[in-house]
Design an enzyme around this catalytic site. Structure first.
Site, PDB file in Angstrom:
ATOM      1  N   TYR A 193      -5.769 -37.468  -1.381  1.00 56.67           N
ATOM      2  CA  TYR A 193      -6.351 -36.224  -1.886  1.00 56.67           C
ATOM      3  C   TYR A 193      -5.621 -35.847  -3.162  1.00 56.67           C
ATOM      4  O   TYR A 193      -4.379 -35.857  -3.199  1.00 56.67           O
ATOM      5  CB  TYR A 193      -6.194 -35.117  -0.834  1.00 56.67           C
ATOM      6  CG  TYR A 193      -6.705 -33.768  -1.268  1.00 56.67           C
ATOM      7  CD1 TYR A 193      -8.076 -33.508  -1.337  1.00 56.67           C
ATOM      8  CD2 TYR A 193      -5.828 -32.741  -1.608  1.00 56.67           C
ATOM      9  CE1 TYR A 193      -8.547 -32.266  -1.723  1.00 56.67           C
ATOM     10  CE2 TYR A 193      -6.293 -31.494  -1.996  1.00 56.67           C
ATOM     11  CZ  TYR A 193      -7.654 -31.258  -2.053  1.00 56.67           C
ATOM     12  OH  TYR A 193      -8.114 -30.026  -2.436  1.00 56.67           O
TER      13      TYR A 193
ATOM     14  N   ASP B  73       0.216 -39.763  -8.002  1.00 56.40           N
ATOM     15  CA  ASP B  73       0.107 -38.351  -7.638  1.00 56.40           C
ATOM     16  C   ASP B  73       1.295 -38.017  -6.732  1.00 56.40           C
ATOM     17  O   ASP B  73       1.269 -38.280  -5.525  1.00 56.40           O
ATOM     18  CB  ASP B  73      -1.226 -38.101  -6.930  1.00 56.40           C
ATOM     19  CG  ASP B  73      -1.373 -36.654  -6.496  1.00 56.40           C
ATOM     20  OD1 ASP B  73      -0.353 -35.918  -6.494  1.00 56.40           O
ATOM     21  OD2 ASP B  73      -2.492 -36.242  -6.148  1.00 56.40           O
TER      22      ASP B  73
ATOM     23  N   LYS C  62       3.717 -28.366  -6.116  1.00 52.28           N
ATOM     24  CA  LYS C  62       4.407 -27.931  -4.889  1.00 52.28           C
ATOM     25  C   LYS C  62       5.890 -27.599  -5.116  1.00 52.28           C
ATOM     26  O   LYS C  62       6.188 -26.550  -5.650  1.00 52.28           O
ATOM     27  CB  LYS C  62       4.197 -28.966  -3.785  1.00 52.28           C
ATOM     28  CG  LYS C  62       2.683 -29.084  -3.438  1.00 52.28           C
ATOM     29  CD  LYS C  62       2.439 -29.638  -2.084  1.00 52.28           C
ATOM     30  CE  LYS C  62       0.965 -29.930  -1.822  1.00 52.28           C
ATOM     31  NZ  LYS C  62       0.219 -28.869  -1.181  1.00 52.28           N
TER      32      LYS C  62
HETATM   33  N1  HOZ Z   1      -4.711 -29.274   0.230  1.00 56.58           N
HETATM   34  C1  HOZ Z   1      -3.646 -28.520   0.758  1.00 56.58           C
HETATM   35  C2  HOZ Z   1      -2.820 -29.301   1.699  1.00 56.58           C
HETATM   36  N2  HOZ Z   1      -2.848 -30.674   1.587  1.00 56.58           N
HETATM   37  C3  HOZ Z   1      -4.159 -27.308   1.461  1.00 56.58           C
HETATM   38  C4  HOZ Z   1      -3.850 -26.102   0.708  1.00 56.58           C
HETATM   39  C5  HOZ Z   1      -4.227 -24.814   1.429  1.00 56.58           C
HETATM   40  O1  HOZ Z   1      -5.212 -24.788   2.139  1.00 56.58           O
HETATM   41  O2  HOZ Z   1      -3.545 -23.865   1.251  1.00 56.58           O
END
Ligand code: HOZ
Length: 433
Positions: free
Chosen positions: A146, A241, A273
């Protein structure tokens, strides 16, 4: 209405009237596990507290950023000092330069860095940069990885899209989706086939070197090296990534990411992050000859009103300084090991098949006895058992992500007592699964 989550239930009802699904990011809605998401009132150290006064040991940590735990004093002080001097200027500051230097120090293969406001923005920028630099259109990604909600990267994506089983997203044009090719993670032969067919059309291969959005899956030996070799030969780029991996996986050096852990040199790196210390911050780093193509030094346009935001940069800087103090990172790695080893061991005693995976301070458990090497393996794990486990742990004060496809994260604020309590709770829960 459940007494324990009474206030959260009320808040969700209010939210659903004015926010789609009642949440600002889909996976937070608990759709795949059922029930009401606790609405969080505050966080301190390794704990969060919901609006009903329930306390949880937090292994989500805002989906990874809070590597020092909630409201770390050094991070809070840095953010307060910064905001007192003005929250945003839309003009360059010295702190951005110092911060870029600090980050690049931990990623010695990267020469330059551009700050953005999120991981998604970093991916979007990298894709445009790769296409502009190579003059090619196609992007290859791996199933279950992702890279944010960028149109061209949503094909076979992990995270919330996998959690909610959304196969394709209306709004992404056929042409855009057609420019993305997906192959299974850890399958170098599949990638070779793509390069055999269309090597002159591939702008970039983008990969989470240690995926964390289909659960944590370590890369097979030679896989990442193979990607870099193939792209080099074909004149395309490798994008690592490291939004999740950055400052979370390099247990040998205590800083950096997958590239420093495995000794690799991608063309472009995405960060987010941890580097923002819990504030919105992302970054695109890369080789000089590529990065200089970004506007204004080059013609590939990219911009952002809040890019390099002083409060986020100050919090990020404080986080990196704290994290890279001797012993801090190693301590988190040790606790991660202890947690996963403990969970696997009590599951075994209870006769529950459990596959535990961890790299540095990122980890996952899958309810399966088989090794998990790709998205298909992850999807074969027992989802029903995960749901029961998730709710039982939550009820007993342990907060995991409401999805079997999300990683769990630890912080320097997690104590041995937290880990012991989590393992004891799981031991009890596993007997009832
Ligand atoms: N894509 C985020 C975790 N892999 C989720 C972010 C969220 O929903 O706060």
């Amino acid at each position: 209405m459940t007494e324990k989550y009474k206030e959260s239930e009320k808040a969700l009802k209010r939210a659903q009237k004015i926010i789609p699904g009642g949440v600002n990011s889909p996976v937070r809605a608990y759709k795949s596990v059922g029930g009401t998401p606790p609405f969080i009132a505050k966080g301190l150290g390794s704990k969060i507290f919901d609006v009903d006064g329930n306390e949880y040991i937090d292994y989500v940590l805002s989906w990874g950023p809070l590597i020092l735990g909630h409201a770390n004093p050094a991070v809070v002080d840095a953010a307060i000092t910064a905001v007192k001097n003005g929250s945003s200027f839309g003009a360059p500051t010295e702190m951005e330069v110092e911060f870029a230097q600090e980050v690049l120090k931990h990623f010695p293969e990267m020469d330059m860095l551009r700050l953005v406001s999120s991981g998604t923005e970093a991916s979007m920028t990298a894709i445009r940069l790769a296409r502009g630099y190579t003059g090619r259109d196609k992007i290859v990604k791996f199933m279950g990885c992702y890279h944010g909600h960028v149109d061209s990267l949503l094909s076979d994506a992990g995270s919330g899209k996998a959690t909610l089983s959304i196969p394709s997203t209306p709004g992404v044009t056929k042409t855009t989706a057609g420019d993305t090719i997906t192959v299974p993670f850890n399958d170098l032969d599949a990638l070779k086939e793509i390069f055999d067919e269309i090597r002159d059309q591939v702008a970039a291969v983008i990969v989470e070197p240690v995926p964390g959005n289909m659960g944590v899956i370590p890369p097979s030996s030679g896989f990442l090296e193979g990607i870099i070799e193939l792209t080099k030969k074909a004149g395309s780029l490798t994008i690592f990534d490291e939004v999740m991996n950055g400052f979370r996986v390099d247990y040998k050096n205590g800083g950096g990411g997958s590239q420093t852990l495995f000794g690799l040199s991608p063309d472009i790196t995405l960060l987010g992050k941890v580097i923002g210390g819990g504030f919105p911050l992302g970054a695109v780093a890369g080789k000089r000859e590529i990065m200089e193509n970004l506007a204004p030094s080059g013609g590939i346009y990219q911009a952002g009103t809040l890019s390099g935001n002083p409060v986020a940069v100050a919090a990020g800087m404080a986080t990196l300084k704290e994290l890279t103090r001797p012993g801090i990172f190693d301590g988190i790695v040790k606790k991660t090991d202890k947690l996963i080893e403990g969970l696997v061991s009590v599951a075994k005693d209870a006769g529950i098949p459990l596959w535990g995976a961890r790299v540095g301070t990122m980890a996952s458990i899958f309810f399966t006895e088989h090794p998990v090497k790709n998205f298909d393996d992850a999807k074969k794990a027992d989802g029903e058992r995960f749901k029961k486990y998730f709710h039982e742990m939550l009820k007993n004060g342990v907060y995991f992500a409401p999805s079997p496809f999300e990683a769990l994260f630890l912080s320097s604020a997690h104590t041995d007592e937290d880990i012991d309590k989590t393992i004891e709770t799981a031991e009890d829960v596993f007997k009832r699964l």
